[in-house]
Design a protein around this motif. Structure first.
Motif, short mmCIF file in Angstrom:
data_model
loop_
_atom_site.label_atom_id
_atom_site.label_comp_id
_atom_site.label_asym_id
_atom_site.label_seq_id
_atom_site.Cartn_x
_atom_site.Cartn_y
_atom_site.Cartn_z
N HIS A 1 -9.79 0.85 -5.52
CA HIS A 1 -8.81 0.30 -5.33
C HIS A 1 -8.22 0.77 -3.85
O HIS A 1 -6.95 0.43 -3.49
N LEU A 2 -9.00 1.45 -3.03
CA LEU A 2 -8.63 2.08 -1.97
C LEU A 2 -9.38 1.82 -0.72
O LEU A 2 -8.73 1.39 0.29
N SER A 3 -10.66 1.94 -1.01
CA SER A 3 -11.60 1.65 0.12
C SER A 3 -12.86 1.34 -0.43
O SER A 3 -13.13 1.84 -1.56
N ILE A 4 -13.85 0.99 0.33
CA ILE A 4 -15.47 0.90 -0.08
C ILE A 4 -15.99 2.42 -0.15
O ILE A 4 -15.57 3.18 0.73
N PRO A 5 -16.71 2.63 -1.35
CA PRO A 5 -17.04 3.95 -1.59
C PRO A 5 -18.01 4.23 -0.50
O PRO A 5 -18.95 3.52 0.06
N ASP A 6 -17.98 5.66 -0.06
CA ASP A 6 -18.96 6.16 0.82
C ASP A 6 -20.00 7.21 -0.16
O ASP A 6 -20.03 6.79 -1.30
N ARG B 1 -13.11 -10.66 -7.77
CA ARG B 1 -13.24 -11.44 -6.69
C ARG B 1 -13.75 -12.96 -6.99
O ARG B 1 -13.20 -14.19 -6.46
N GLU C 1 -11.98 -10.02 3.43
CA GLU C 1 -11.31 -11.33 3.36
C GLU C 1 -11.41 -11.81 2.01
O GLU C 1 -10.71 -12.72 1.76
N PHE C 2 -12.30 -11.32 1.33
CA PHE C 2 -12.42 -11.95 -0.22
C PHE C 2 -11.71 -11.11 -1.33
O PHE C 2 -11.93 -10.84 -2.34
N ARG D 1 -23.15 -1.18 7.15
CA ARG D 1 -24.23 -0.28 7.58
C ARG D 1 -25.11 -0.09 6.72
O ARG D 1 -24.96 0.74 5.65
N TRP E 1 0.62 -1.13 0.13
CA TRP E 1 0.04 0.11 -0.08
C TRP E 1 0.77 1.33 -0.06
O TRP E 1 0.58 2.19 -0.65
N LYS F 1 -9.52 -4.97 8.99
CA LYS F 1 -9.08 -5.99 9.95
C LYS F 1 -7.68 -6.31 9.61
O LYS F 1 -6.92 -6.71 10.34
N ALA G 1 -9.09 -10.60 -4.06
CA ALA G 1 -8.91 -11.54 -5.32
C ALA G 1 -7.28 -11.81 -5.20
O ALA G 1 -7.02 -12.93 -5.50
N PHE H 1 -18.27 -20.22 3.85
CA PHE H 1 -17.19 -19.91 4.98
C PHE H 1 -17.91 -19.91 6.19
O PHE H 1 -17.32 -20.46 6.98
N MET I 1 -20.08 -17.91 -1.48
CA MET I 1 -18.70 -17.82 -0.66
C MET I 1 -18.87 -17.51 0.87
O MET I 1 -18.33 -18.18 1.61
N VAL I 2 -19.62 -16.60 1.07
CA VAL I 2 -19.90 -16.11 2.36
C VAL I 2 -20.57 -17.13 3.27
O VAL I 2 -20.25 -17.37 4.39
N CYS J 1 -7.99 -4.15 1.79
CA CYS J 1 -8.49 -3.17 1.78
C CYS J 1 -10.16 -3.26 2.13
O CYS J 1 -10.43 -4.59 2.44
N SER J 2 -10.67 -2.18 2.56
CA SER J 2 -12.31 -2.25 3.17
C SER J 2 -13.14 -2.58 1.85
O SER J 2 -14.39 -3.00 2.39
N MET J 3 -12.60 -2.49 0.87
CA MET J 3 -13.87 -2.97 -0.32
C MET J 3 -14.09 -4.40 -0.39
O MET J 3 -15.07 -4.96 -0.34
N TYR K 1 -8.19 8.21 1.43
CA TYR K 1 -8.99 7.19 1.06
C TYR K 1 -8.73 5.83 1.76
O TYR K 1 -9.57 5.09 2.26
N SER L 1 -19.32 -4.51 3.02
CA SER L 1 -18.10 -5.52 3.00
C SER L 1 -17.93 -6.03 4.64
O SER L 1 -18.51 -5.00 5.58
N SER L 2 -17.19 -6.87 4.79
CA SER L 2 -16.87 -7.47 6.33
C SER L 2 -16.29 -6.24 7.06
O SER L 2 -16.78 -5.97 8.39
N ASP L 3 -15.66 -5.30 6.35
CA ASP L 3 -15.35 -4.23 7.23
C ASP L 3 -16.06 -3.01 7.56
O ASP L 3 -15.85 -2.08 8.25
N CYS L 4 -17.18 -3.09 6.81
CA CYS L 4 -18.14 -2.01 6.82
C CYS L 4 -19.57 -2.27 6.51
O CYS L 4 -20.33 -2.58 5.37
N MET M 1 -6.31 -14.61 -2.62
CA MET M 1 -7.01 -15.75 -3.24
C MET M 1 -6.13 -16.49 -4.19
O MET M 1 -5.63 -17.44 -4.25
#
Lengths: 430, 430
Positions: B335-340, B188, A416-417, B77, A383, A406, A419, B133, B129-130, A411-413, A399, B72-75, A422
């Motif tokens: 490429h950086l995080s889940i969009p807000d 993914r 754990e999945f 809401r 990163w 975790k 790509a 798992f 997948m989820v 990344c938060s997108m 961003y 995603s598992s990190d977010c 994997m």
């Protein structure tokens, strides 16, 4: 001696050496391109303050991006303009144009030159109009004497390239009247000259006395940027006879400049549907002896004020990949207000993206190298390297840090999945 | 009966009527395009909650834009995801895809369907997948039974289109291994199936049991979006044999779907140099019987994380003007995080600009009408109309109001040197 004269005589200047090094091209090849007028290096030969980053513009070179700055009568804050130069330079602008029309224009320009490490361009008609209005109260009193005086003054200060509005002539205006545009003329210089010609029933002084302008350009080796005063101001008006007739006039004037070994570029639209862009680039190259093409955008739709950096990035990328050499940025504030510092940043980055994408598409130099480095960093889920390679590391980091993740590697997108993870895991089981 | 079956039998459904009206095309012409599979109308025939804005995707229609949302598992809401749908819809998204992988996926999907007035898509492999798992602790235990169960469950809920990753096969993976990419697989679903195939040394269950997937698709008239699990993840990897071989597989599968009158689209890259985009669109159309092409971007450079809505707008505009029918948005957070929520807005607007510019370029319907109205408002210096016609009136107004102007008719950019005013004045003296 002008740069073109030097290369024709086999003299290899410092400027040629610097540009060849920066672009990773052979000196001999670059000299040939300059001699053929396919590349220009805007650089006032009598400049006192030297340019740190010289800029070659044209064939086989990286696509360059210009950032316009400058005051208007509604907003005169010179320190703000200096900050705009700093941010434009930081994000990769290759040249700056001072379009100031408000405040003490001589003083502003001097401050700008003192604080600018890039080639500087101006639009002399602006200062000529402002001074005439201040002194005589009627801008229509403007004559060639004042125009030449302003051009010389700006050249003396060290300006490297100048937009000259010599294409708005009696004849091109006739085409404009036949064409019945929605938006007539949207170039400020173009609109003024139209009104001047109509008022005086005389020919455009920039056109009429073009030789005298060439005299000054030759003396200081100013690169002339032949302005498209009749550029379309909306998609509906694009590629009409007024625009193309002006381009033909600019081609003739370019030839006259080149006969005196003066460097010259042609300015281009403007607003234009995507499917007309390539044809416009081909026309410029064919009608104007392949001198560098300097495009404003083009903007590919009219409906996105607030986002015209994006409409210009789309058009600019297509123009550059079709052969345009120099892109003038457009900021999100276009059509709405004078840009602030954040707008300048957004505009530079959007057009740098366009220029870079086009350079990859044209296979210019090592354009893809940075993309390959980024891709490798992505593969390694590195990163820090990704952020450092980004066109705007600060924004990328913001961003990245927005949400806690975790697993630091992911990344938060995708979490754990991921790509990439994997695929890595799958190699182990093969 | 599926939509294709109906049109083949001469039945004109409500959906056909609505789309024809919205697109201003003849019903007969639209029926022909649907029968030929060149247009799809994603619409689950057993949907309980009806879609307010049906969406025809394909030839001769307006280019459509999809907005991805999801946890995603990190977010996790869900209310935030609902807000994303609202903002995407407000700024003109034509479809929504729920890519949730975190939280109670069934519950989230139901909430989303309840709050979405646009066609909804999903990627069933994610939920499969989820769940696998969570239940068995090893995602490799996933089998076709669970996959079919998830697809049926999502279909039952009313999902209108689904991404099916059936192109990642033993044979296409072999091409991937020969090719030596930098970024291997970035999808993914694709990455998981690659790992599953390697782990089990068996064929991809989506491919192996494609007929059973078709059974469900037929029952609910789900539009299948054949996913490009091997799409290039960087410019360097673009248009390689793995990608093209997968496209050939997708073309074969599309044919099998069409033989059963099931609507189908093909998903496309990804990351791609500008000069390869048109060739990719032509390939898709030729290899896949001209079914609609659904592109993710493409992104035209890898170096702009934080600005990938712009890199995607450039690529998407070129793709759509070359014949792509449906653009999946990319947000600045890619490429950086889940969009807000703000990222969703930026992404939708950027890709709407791309789609609209392409529609003008392709001369689709009355695409230019809004641009003409804007141009006329500019000519009249009618700021209220300009703001109301803008793609984002709020942002346009913010810019307009940023600086006070002396003359309400002009803007802070040009002030008294307003080109439009100068031209108007000049007409009086003629």
């Amino acid at each position: 001696m002008t740069q073109i004269e030097k290369v024709k005589k086999g003299i290899i200047s410092e400027e040629i050496k610097q540009v060849a090094l920066a672009e990773d091209v052979e000196i001999v090849a670059l000299c040939k391109l300059v001699a053929e007028s396919k590349v220009v290096i805007p650089y006032n030969s009598k400049r006192k303050k030297k340019i740190k980053n010289l800029c070659g513009i044209g064939k086989n070179l990286r696509t360059k991006v210009n950032a316009n700055i400058g005051t208007s009568s509604d907003c005169i804050r010179i320190n703000n303009e200096i900050k705009k130069i700093e941010i434009a330079t930081r994000y990769g602008a290759d040249a700056i144009m001072d379009l100031s029309t408000g405040g003490d224009l001589d003083e502003i320009r001097k401050r700008i030159i003192d604080n600018c490490t890039l080639p500087l361009g101006t639009v002399p008609i602006y200062q000529a109009m402002v001074e005439e209005f201040k002194e005589s109260g009627d801008v229509q009193n403007l004559d060639i004497k004042r125009i030449l005086k302003v051009i010389r003054k700006q050249a003396d200060d060290g300006v490297d390239f100048m937009t000259i509005h010599a294409g708005v002539t009696k004849e091109t205006i006739r085409s404009l009247e036949i064409q019945k545009r929605i938006l007539d003329v949207v170039s400020r210089g173009g609109a003024f000259l139209l009104s001047w010609i109509r008022y005086h029933q005389k020919e455009n002084p920039f056109y009429q006395d073009f030789d005298e302008i060439l005299d000054i350009a030759e003396e200081y080796d100013i690169t002339l940027s032949l302005g498209d005063g009749l550029r379309p101001g909306c998609l509906y008006d694009a590629t009409d006879q007024a625009q193309i007739k002006e381009l033909i006039v600019l081609g003739e004037l370019a030839q006259r400049a080149l006969e005196r070994n003066i460097s010259v570029m042609i300015e281009g639209p403007g607003h234009m549907p995507m499917n007309q862009i390539k044809a416009n680039v081909i026309l410029e190259k064919e009608l104007c002896r392949e001198v560098p093409f300097y495009c404003l955008g083009p903007l590919v739709t009219d409906i996105a004020p607030g986002y015209d950096h994006i409409t210009a990035a789309i058009g600019g990328a297509i123009a550059a990949s079709s052969g345009a050499d120099f892109l003038c940025y457009v900021t999100p504030s276009e059509h709405l207000s004078i840009p602030d510092i954040e707008d300048v940043k957004e505009g530079v980055i959007a057009l740098k993206i366009a220029a870079h994408a086009a350079d990859i598409s044209k296979n210019i130099g090592k354009a893809l190298d940075k993309d390959i480095a980024m891709s490798k960093a992505r593969k390694e889920l590195n990163w820090e390297t990704q952020i450092n390679l980004a066109i705007d590391p600060q924004k990328a980091r913001k961003y990245r840090d927005k949400l806690s993740v975790k697993d630091e590697k992911t990344c938060s997108m995708c979490g754990e999945f991921c790509a990439i993870n994997m695929v890595k895991e799958s190699v182990k089981v093969r």
